[in-house]
Motif scaffolding. Structure first.
Motif, PDB file in Angstrom:
ATOM      1  N   ASN A  35      46.531  49.958  43.235  1.00 37.32           N
ATOM      2  CA  ASN A  35      45.171  49.980  44.109  1.00 37.32           C
ATOM      3  C   ASN A  35      44.783  48.720  44.439  1.00 37.32           C
ATOM      4  OD1 ASN A  35      45.059  52.734  43.633  1.00 37.32           O
ATOM      5  ND2 ASN A  35      43.497  52.489  42.015  1.00 37.32           N
ATOM      6  N   ASN A  36      45.982  48.138  45.281  1.00 39.17           N
ATOM      7  CA  ASN A  36      45.516  46.792  46.064  1.00 39.17           C
ATOM      8  C   ASN A  36      44.941  45.619  45.028  1.00 39.17           C
ATOM      9  OD1 ASN A  36      46.134  45.441  48.216  1.00 39.17           O
ATOM     10  ND2 ASN A  36      44.025  45.565  49.091  1.00 39.17           N
ATOM     11  N   GLN A  37      45.620  45.714  43.788  1.00 38.92           N
ATOM     12  CA  GLN A  37      45.096  44.692  43.034  1.00 38.92           C
ATOM     13  C   GLN A  37      46.195  44.224  42.073  1.00 38.92           C
ATOM     14  OE1 GLN A  37      41.815  46.800  40.883  1.00 38.92           O
ATOM     15  NE2 GLN A  37      40.417  45.396  41.602  1.00 38.92           N
ATOM     16  N   THR A  38      46.275  42.981  41.632  1.00 38.04           N
ATOM     17  CA  THR A  38      47.187  42.436  40.949  1.00 38.04           C
ATOM     18  C   THR A  38      46.988  42.339  39.579  1.00 38.04           C
ATOM     19  OG1 THR A  38      47.895  41.227  42.815  1.00 38.04           O
ATOM     20  CG2 THR A  38      48.855  40.544  40.588  1.00 38.04           C
ATOM     21  N   TRP A  39      47.527  43.096  38.441  1.00 38.54           N
ATOM     22  CA  TRP A  39      47.167  43.170  37.168  1.00 38.54           C
ATOM     23  C   TRP A  39      48.076  42.380  36.271  1.00 38.54           C
ATOM     24  CZ3 TRP A  39      43.395  46.767  35.557  1.00 38.54           C
ATOM     25  CH2 TRP A  39      42.516  47.369  36.668  1.00 38.54           C
ATOM     26  N   ARG A  40      47.607  41.341  35.729  1.00 37.02           N
ATOM     27  CA  ARG A  40      48.496  40.410  34.670  1.00 37.02           C
ATOM     28  C   ARG A  40      48.990  41.367  33.543  1.00 37.02           C
ATOM     29  NH1 ARG A  40      51.882  38.038  32.126  1.00 37.02           N
ATOM     30  NH2 ARG A  40      51.762  35.633  31.757  1.00 37.02           N
ATOM     31  N   ILE A  41      49.915  41.486  33.300  1.00 42.51           N
ATOM     32  CA  ILE A  41      50.196  42.627  31.841  1.00 42.51           C
ATOM     33  C   ILE A  41      50.060  41.541  30.657  1.00 42.51           C
ATOM     34  CG2 ILE A  41      52.094  43.840  30.818  1.00 42.51           C
ATOM     35  CD1 ILE A  41      52.952  44.513  33.619  1.00 42.51           C
ATOM     36  N   ASN A  42      49.386  42.060  29.791  1.00 42.45           N
ATOM     37  CA  ASN A  42      49.647  41.415  28.269  1.00 42.45           C
ATOM     38  C   ASN A  42      50.606  41.945  27.576  1.00 42.45           C
ATOM     39  OD1 ASN A  42      48.716  40.292  25.871  1.00 42.45           O
ATOM     40  ND2 ASN A  42      46.704  41.057  26.061  1.00 42.45           N
ATOM     41  N   GLU A  43      51.749  41.204  27.285  1.00 41.05           N
ATOM     42  CA  GLU A  43      52.826  41.533  27.054  1.00 41.05           C
ATOM     43  C   GLU A  43      52.845  41.936  25.477  1.00 41.05           C
ATOM     44  OE1 GLU A  43      52.979  38.817  28.330  1.00 41.05           O
ATOM     45  OE2 GLU A  43      53.999  38.572  30.272  1.00 41.05           O
ATOM     46  N   MET A  44      51.982  41.114  24.623  1.00 44.04           N
ATOM     47  CA  MET A  44      51.843  41.421  23.307  1.00 44.04           C
ATOM     48  C   MET A  44      51.084  42.920  23.119  1.00 44.04           C
ATOM     49  SD  MET A  44      53.598  39.017  22.238  1.00 44.04           S
ATOM     50  CE  MET A  44      53.276  39.234  20.462  1.00 44.04           C
ATOM     51  N   PHE A  83      45.906  44.358  29.554  1.00 44.33           N
ATOM     52  CA  PHE A  83      46.090  43.466  30.846  1.00 44.33           C
ATOM     53  C   PHE A  83      45.002  42.063  30.359  1.00 44.33           C
ATOM     54  CE2 PHE A  83      46.533  47.757  32.724  1.00 44.33           C
ATOM     55  CZ  PHE A  83      47.511  47.708  33.444  1.00 44.33           C
ATOM     56  N   ARG A  84      45.815  41.106  30.918  1.00 44.50           N
ATOM     57  CA  ARG A  84      45.027  39.767  30.619  1.00 44.50           C
ATOM     58  C   ARG A  84      43.939  39.595  31.605  1.00 44.50           C
ATOM     59  NH1 ARG A  84      49.480  35.447  29.492  1.00 44.50           N
ATOM     60  NH2 ARG A  84      47.709  34.042  29.796  1.00 44.50           N
ATOM     61  N   TYR A  85      44.096  39.846  32.810  1.00 50.87           N
ATOM     62  CA  TYR A  85      43.136  39.863  33.708  1.00 50.87           C
ATOM     63  C   TYR A  85      43.676  40.403  35.308  1.00 50.87           C
ATOM     64  CZ  TYR A  85      46.331  35.866  35.206  1.00 50.87           C
ATOM     65  OH  TYR A  85      47.474  35.276  35.478  1.00 50.87           O
ATOM     66  N   VAL A  86      42.618  40.769  36.120  1.00 50.94           N
ATOM     67  CA  VAL A  86      43.079  41.541  37.240  1.00 50.94           C
ATOM     68  C   VAL A  86      42.462  40.395  38.439  1.00 50.94           C
ATOM     69  CG1 VAL A  86      42.472  43.455  38.620  1.00 50.94           C
ATOM     70  CG2 VAL A  86      42.444  43.797  36.239  1.00 50.94           C
ATOM     71  N   LEU A  87      43.511  40.574  39.508  1.00 48.47           N
ATOM     72  CA  LEU A  87      43.014  39.746  40.628  1.00 48.47           C
ATOM     73  C   LEU A  87      42.899  40.784  41.972  1.00 48.47           C
ATOM     74  CD1 LEU A  87      45.826  37.090  40.567  1.00 48.47           C
ATOM     75  CD2 LEU A  87      43.245  36.869  39.785  1.00 48.47           C
ATOM     76  N   ASP A  88      42.185  40.635  42.606  1.00 50.34           N
ATOM     77  CA  ASP A  88      41.771  41.419  44.051  1.00 50.34           C
ATOM     78  C   ASP A  88      42.788  41.060  45.041  1.00 50.34           C
ATOM     79  OD1 ASP A  88      39.717  42.658  43.175  1.00 50.34           O
ATOM     80  OD2 ASP A  88      38.054  41.444  43.998  1.00 50.34           O
ATOM     81  N   GLY A  89      43.431  42.100  45.483  1.00 51.22           N
ATOM     82  CA  GLY A  89      44.267  41.779  46.629  1.00 51.22           C
ATOM     83  C   GLY A  89      45.842  41.799  46.017  1.00 51.22           C
ATOM     84  N   ALA A  90      46.785  42.030  46.710  1.00 54.65           N
ATOM     85  CA  ALA A  90      48.102  42.248  46.388  1.00 54.65           C
ATOM     86  C   ALA A  90      49.138  41.096  47.050  1.00 54.65           C
ATOM     87  CB  ALA A  90      48.650  43.609  46.733  1.00 54.65           C
ATOM     88  N   PRO A  91      50.097  40.512  46.412  1.00 55.85           N
ATOM     89  CA  PRO A  91      50.976  39.696  46.906  1.00 55.85           C
ATOM     90  C   PRO A  91      51.666  40.163  48.265  1.00 55.85           C
ATOM     91  CG  PRO A  91      51.416  40.058  44.545  1.00 55.85           C
ATOM     92  CD  PRO A  91      50.529  41.028  45.071  1.00 55.85           C
ATOM     93  N   ARG A  92      52.264  39.391  49.150  1.00 55.19           N
ATOM     94  CA  ARG A  92      52.690  39.695  50.111  1.00 55.19           C
ATOM     95  C   ARG A  92      54.055  40.553  49.989  1.00 55.19           C
ATOM     96  NH1 ARG A  92      53.396  34.163  52.945  1.00 55.19           N
ATOM     97  NH2 ARG A  92      51.334  33.411  52.378  1.00 55.19           N
ATOM     98  N   SER A  93      54.677  39.962  49.038  1.00 54.96           N
ATOM     99  CA  SER A  93      56.066  40.778  48.702  1.00 54.96           C
ATOM    100  C   SER A  93      55.650  41.524  47.234  1.00 54.96           C
ATOM    101  CB  SER A  93      57.128  39.845  48.273  1.00 54.96           C
ATOM    102  OG  SER A  93      58.278  40.554  47.771  1.00 54.96           O
ATOM    103  N   LYS A  94      55.974  43.005  47.690  1.00 60.46           N
ATOM    104  CA  LYS A  94      55.918  43.874  46.511  1.00 60.46           C
ATOM    105  C   LYS A  94      56.946  44.419  45.878  1.00 60.46           C
ATOM    106  CE  LYS A  94      51.222  45.217  48.542  1.00 60.46           C
ATOM    107  NZ  LYS A  94      50.851  45.955  49.400  1.00 60.46           N
ATOM    108  N   GLU A  95      58.247  43.610  46.244  1.00 59.72           N
ATOM    109  CA  GLU A  95      59.499  44.202  45.690  1.00 59.72           C
ATOM    110  C   GLU A  95      59.576  43.925  44.228  1.00 59.72           C
ATOM    111  OE1 GLU A  95      62.138  45.515  47.685  1.00 59.72           O
ATOM    112  OE2 GLU A  95      60.426  45.492  49.471  1.00 59.72           O
TER     113      GLU A  95
END
Length: 131
Positions: A35-44, A83-95
């Protein structure tokens, strides 16, 4: 009496600022785009959630999966421990495998500017003023 003074300072960046911690995050492994957000995954937390699986075949399949493949759309919640944190927006490359440089953060995953960076900026400003 100490030969220094303490000041409370509020800093507002007027241009984009990035102070990296040296980590490169990989899309679909370390972070997910939803949803046009970047979600940092909490691996543990994700490993702990998957670890309770009793079916050996399913456990092996999960071990071969990418972290993003284990997440369901309803789990994308700002209050989720996955998730550790969420950032608004998505990176340019979504590959898949696209890289992001991670920002320096404190122990609570809040970005911060270290004192050495501020000291260097103040020295530069003073040097330009004196010059």
């Amino acid at each position: 009496m100490p030969d220094y003074a303490l000041f409370d300072v509020t800093l507002t960046a007027i241009t984009p600022l990035h102070i990296g911690n040296g980590n490169e995050l990989l899309n679909e492994h370390d972070y997910a785009i939803h949803n046009n957000q970047t979600w940092r995954i909490n691996e543990m937390a994700l490993l702990d959630a998957v670890q309770g699986v009793d079916d050996l075949a399913l456990a092996e399949q999960l071990a071969r999966s990418k972290p993003q493949e284990l997440l369901k759309p309803e789990q994308y919640s700002p209050n989720s421990s996955l998730f550790r944190y969420v950032l608004d927006g998505a990176p340019r490359s979504k590959e898949p495998g696209a890289q992001l440089n991670e920002q320096l953060k404190d122990v609570f995953d809040h970005p911060y500017i270290p004192g050495t960076t501020l000291k260097g900026a103040i020295r530069t400003a003073l040097a330009w003023h004196l010059w």
